[in-house]
Write an enzyme that holds these catalytic residues in place. Sequence first.
Site, PDB file in Angstrom:
ATOM      1  N   TYR A  49      -6.830  -3.253  12.415  1.00 22.50           N
ATOM      2  CA  TYR A  49      -7.616  -2.063  12.036  1.00 22.50           C
ATOM      3  C   TYR A  49      -9.086  -2.276  12.396  1.00 22.50           C
ATOM      4  O   TYR A  49      -9.965  -2.223  11.535  1.00 22.50           O
ATOM      5  CB  TYR A  49      -7.436  -1.789  10.544  1.00 22.50           C
ATOM      6  CG  TYR A  49      -6.047  -1.261  10.239  1.00 22.50           C
ATOM      7  CD1 TYR A  49      -5.765   0.094  10.318  1.00 22.50           C
ATOM      8  CD2 TYR A  49      -5.010  -2.133   9.915  1.00 22.50           C
ATOM      9  CE1 TYR A  49      -4.489   0.578  10.073  1.00 22.50           C
ATOM     10  CE2 TYR A  49      -3.730  -1.660   9.668  1.00 22.50           C
ATOM     11  CZ  TYR A  49      -3.475  -0.304   9.749  1.00 22.50           C
ATOM     12  OH  TYR A  49      -2.214   0.183   9.519  1.00 22.50           O
ATOM     13  N   GLU A  99       3.199  -8.400   7.166  1.00 23.55           N
ATOM     14  CA  GLU A  99       1.952  -9.050   6.778  1.00 23.55           C
ATOM     15  C   GLU A  99       2.087 -10.032   5.615  1.00 23.55           C
ATOM     16  O   GLU A  99       1.356  -9.939   4.619  1.00 23.55           O
ATOM     17  CB  GLU A  99       0.889  -7.992   6.440  1.00 23.55           C
ATOM     18  CG  GLU A  99       0.520  -7.145   7.623  1.00 23.55           C
ATOM     19  CD  GLU A  99      -0.633  -6.191   7.338  1.00 23.55           C
ATOM     20  OE1 GLU A  99      -1.130  -6.179   6.205  1.00 23.55           O
ATOM     21  OE2 GLU A  99      -1.020  -5.465   8.257  1.00 23.55           O
ATOM     22  N   ASP A 133       0.816  -1.210   0.000  1.00 26.34           N
ATOM     23  CA  ASP A 133       0.000   0.000   0.000  1.00 26.34           C
ATOM     24  C   ASP A 133       0.856   1.270   0.000  1.00 26.34           C
ATOM     25  O   ASP A 133       0.688   2.131   0.847  1.00 26.34           O
ATOM     26  CB  ASP A 133      -0.902  -0.061   1.257  1.00 26.34           C
ATOM     27  CG  ASP A 133      -1.865   1.096   1.335  1.00 26.34           C
ATOM     28  OD1 ASP A 133      -2.372   1.516   0.287  1.00 26.34           O
ATOM     29  OD2 ASP A 133      -2.097   1.585   2.456  1.00 26.34           O
ATOM     30  N   GLU A 146       0.764  -1.744  14.189  1.00 27.98           N
ATOM     31  CA  GLU A 146      -0.011  -0.804  13.370  1.00 27.98           C
ATOM     32  C   GLU A 146      -1.411  -0.707  13.938  1.00 27.98           C
ATOM     33  O   GLU A 146      -1.974  -1.723  14.363  1.00 27.98           O
ATOM     34  CB  GLU A 146      -0.152  -1.288  11.912  1.00 27.98           C
ATOM     35  CG  GLU A 146       1.053  -1.115  11.055  1.00 27.98           C
ATOM     36  CD  GLU A 146       0.838  -1.543   9.599  1.00 27.98           C
ATOM     37  OE1 GLU A 146      -0.305  -1.486   9.104  1.00 27.98           O
ATOM     38  OE2 GLU A 146       1.837  -1.943   8.979  1.00 27.98           O
TER      39      GLU A 146
HETATM   40  C1  GCB Z   1      -1.539  -2.411   6.653  1.00 28.76           C
HETATM   41  C2  GCB Z   1      -0.224  -2.345   5.966  1.00 28.76           C
HETATM   42  C3  GCB Z   1       0.162  -0.934   5.577  1.00 28.76           C
HETATM   43  C4  GCB Z   1      -1.062  -0.213   5.013  1.00 28.76           C
HETATM   44  C5  GCB Z   1      -2.115  -0.137   6.101  1.00 28.76           C
HETATM   45  C6  GCB Z   1      -3.392   0.526   5.596  1.00 28.76           C
HETATM   46  O1  GCB Z   1      -1.868  -3.377   7.293  1.00 28.76           O
HETATM   47  O2  GCB Z   1       0.809  -2.942   6.705  1.00 28.76           O
HETATM   48  O3  GCB Z   1       1.190  -0.991   4.636  1.00 28.76           O
HETATM   49  O4  GCB Z   1      -0.758   1.059   4.521  1.00 28.76           O
HETATM   50  O5  GCB Z   1      -2.442  -1.430   6.522  1.00 28.76           O
HETATM   51  O6  GCB Z   1      -3.584   1.708   5.796  1.00 28.76           O
HETATM   52  O7  GCB Z   1      -4.168  -0.171   4.952  1.00 28.76           O
END
Ligand code: GCB
Length: 667
Positions: A511, A458, A214, A547
Site C-alpha cells: 500500500y 499476511e 480488517d 493487494e
Molecule cells: C491488508 C489486508 C486486508 C486489509 C487491507 C487494508 O493488507 O490484507 O485484509 O483490508 O490491507 O485495506 O488495510
Amino acid sequence: MNIWYKMVIPARLGAFRVLCLFAVFEAVCLLDTGMLFPRESSSREVKELNGRWDFRADKSPNRNQGFEKAWYKSRLAETGPVIDMPVPASYNDITQDATLRDFIGWVWYEREVVVPARWIADEGTRVVLRVGSAHYYSVVWMNGVKVTEHNGGHLPFEAEIGSLIRKDPTQPCRITIAVNNTLTLDTLPPGNIQHMDDRTQYPDGYFVQNTYFDFFNYAGIHRSVLLYTTPKAYVDDITVVTDFLDNTGLVYYKVSVQGAATATMKATLMDQNARCVASSSGPSGVLKVVDVNLWWPYLMHENPAYLYSMEVRLMATDGRSTYEDVYTLPVGIRTVNVTSTQFLINNKPFYFHGVNKHEDSDIRGKGFDWPLIVKDFNLLKWLGANSFRTSHYPYAEEILQMCDRHGIVVIDECPGVGIADSRSFGNSSLAHHLAVMDELVHRDKNHASVVMWSVANEPATEMPPADFYFKTLITHTKVLDPTRPVTFATRTDYASDRGAPYVDVICVNSYFSWYYDPGHLEVIPIQLKTQFENWYGKYQKPIIQSEYGADAVAGLHSDPPVMFSEEYQKAVLQSYHNVLDQKRKQYVIGELIWNFADFMTVQGIFRVLGNKKGIFTRERQPKAAAFILKERYWRLANEQNRLGLNTSAHSDTRQLVHAFQDSLDPM
Ligand code: GCB
C-alpha cells in the site's frame, strides 16, 4: 518442493506423464471421508431448511446458561424469549439491538422440520443434515440428542440423522444449533478475549474480543442448512485430476464408496449436449475425451469455461436389498503449471487481472445471497476481471460453481488471516490450520476454477516459529493436492520473508502512498519497482501483486488528488499500473485490486463505516476507479490473447465483447 507442477511435462512424454498423474492421484486420495456438494439425482433428494428460525443469544455473564440449563432439550421458546432470525444470514445487522450486533458468545438457533414420510419408512435411505457454514464453533442437536459439532467457520459439516428420526417417527424433528463466535489464539482466524478488570473504568465482567484482521467478525449460520438423502450404499467422494495430450482430454477419477463391501460402478462423461464422450467402469480409471473442449478462463478463449458432466452410477447389494446411487459432478478439463516466470493454464501464459473480494453486504453480513452473487459475477464480467482471491477465507461452494461456469480463476484462501501473536504459531494452532486445509482441499479439489491454494494472509513472518509453521503447512497442502501450486499473501514491508522459500508463487500485498508515505503518490514508481526486484532477485519465482489500492469515499472529489477522494484512488491505481506494465513482461503474473467492493470492519479510528477501498461501493455502484480498471482489464485481455483491439474505440462493453469474440482464433 513438489516438482510435479513445476515441470511442464512435454506432451510427447505421454506414458511418463500418466505415471506422474497416477502418483499424484493416489496422494490426493489420502483424504478419507467425502464432502460432496449435495445434489439432487434419481437417487438423492435435497430439502432446504432456509428461512425463519427461532433465535436466542445467551447473554448470561458466562455465556453458558444455554448449556447449564440444556436449552437443546426442549423447544427454545420454552427456555426464554426468542426472536425471528433468517437463515442464512449473519445475525449482527438484523435487529436494532447494538448488544446483538457486537455480541460475543453462544447464540442458539432452532426450527422444526417436516421429514417426508417415505424418508422415514425406507430403512435403505440415509438422511443427512448439512450446514454449509456457521461462524465459528457449532454444536448441533436433533430432538435434544447431540449429532455433531464443528470447529471453524466458512466450511461445511454434516451428520447422519436417519436413525434418530426413525426412533420415534411421531415426534416432530427439532433441530437446534448453538454457534459461538469467540476467537482465540488457536482459532482461524485467531483473536483473543481481553477481560477489563479495572472496576473504576469498566463494569463487572466486562470483556472485549480483539481481532487482528480488517473485516467485521460477522457470525451466525452463514450458509444453507439442508437435509439430503442418499441410499445406504452411496458415493462418498470423488476425486478428479485432469490433463490432455494433443487433442485428447484425460480425466483421472477415483470414487470412494461407503455402506457396501462390494459394488459395481460406472463413470460416464457427457458433453454440454448430453452426449456421452467417454465411459469407464470401476472405482478408478481414466476417461479419454477425443477432440476435447478444454476449460479456459474468461476472456482467454472464445468458448471459455467448458464443463463436462461426470455421472457416477453405483450399484451395490447387501444380500437383502439392492442400492443404486447416482451423483453427477461438473468437470472442467485443464492443466496448471508454474515456471520461474509464468503461470500456465493449458500450457499458455495466464495473467491474473482480477480482484480480492469479501463475502459482505448490508443487512445479511456474510450470509449467502443469490441475488448478490449473480450481481457480483455480472460486475466481474463487466470489469473484464478473469480471477479473484477468496480473501480471507473459503467462499460458499455455489460461488466456486459460478467460477467454474463463467471461467473466473480462483486463488482459494483458507481463513489463516491475522496470525499476529507468537502463541498462534504453536502446535495446537498449527494442528488446527492443517485440519482446516484438509477440509478446504477436500471440499474444493474438483473445481476447475481453483488453480492455487493460499494458506494465509499476511502472517507475522518476522517471528521465528513462522519458518517451521509454514514449511509444515505448505508441505502438507502439497501432499493433499500435488496438482496445484501453493502460496500465501505476504506484506511487502515485513521485516522477514519466512515462509516464502516454500511457496510456488510469491503473492505480495503493498500500500505505497497509503499506509506508508501517505499522500505521496510520487513514491509509488520507485517503491513498487524495488519491491518486485527484491522479491524476484531473492527467489526467482513468479509474483502476483495480490493487494494494492486506496480508500475512496464515493462522491468525495479533489483535484489535485488528496487521500480518500475518488481521484486519489484512481491516481494510485494508475501509478501501480505503470510499473506493473513493465514487470508483467518479466515475472509479474498478476494483479488483484484491493478491493472489489467496500466492506464492513470493526469500529475504529481508521475506518469510517468500514473499509472504503472498494472500486464499487458496498451497494455495488462503481466509483471512478472501476472505469480505469475496466479499461485496463479489457486491454490486458486483448493483449494477452493477441486480439489487437483498440480499447478506446470500444469503450462500450457489448461492442468490445463482440469484437473480442470475432477476432479470436479458434484454438
Ligand atoms: C491488508 C489486508 C486486508 C486489509 C487491507 C487494508 O493488507 O490484507 O485484509 O483490508 O490491507 O485495506 O488495510
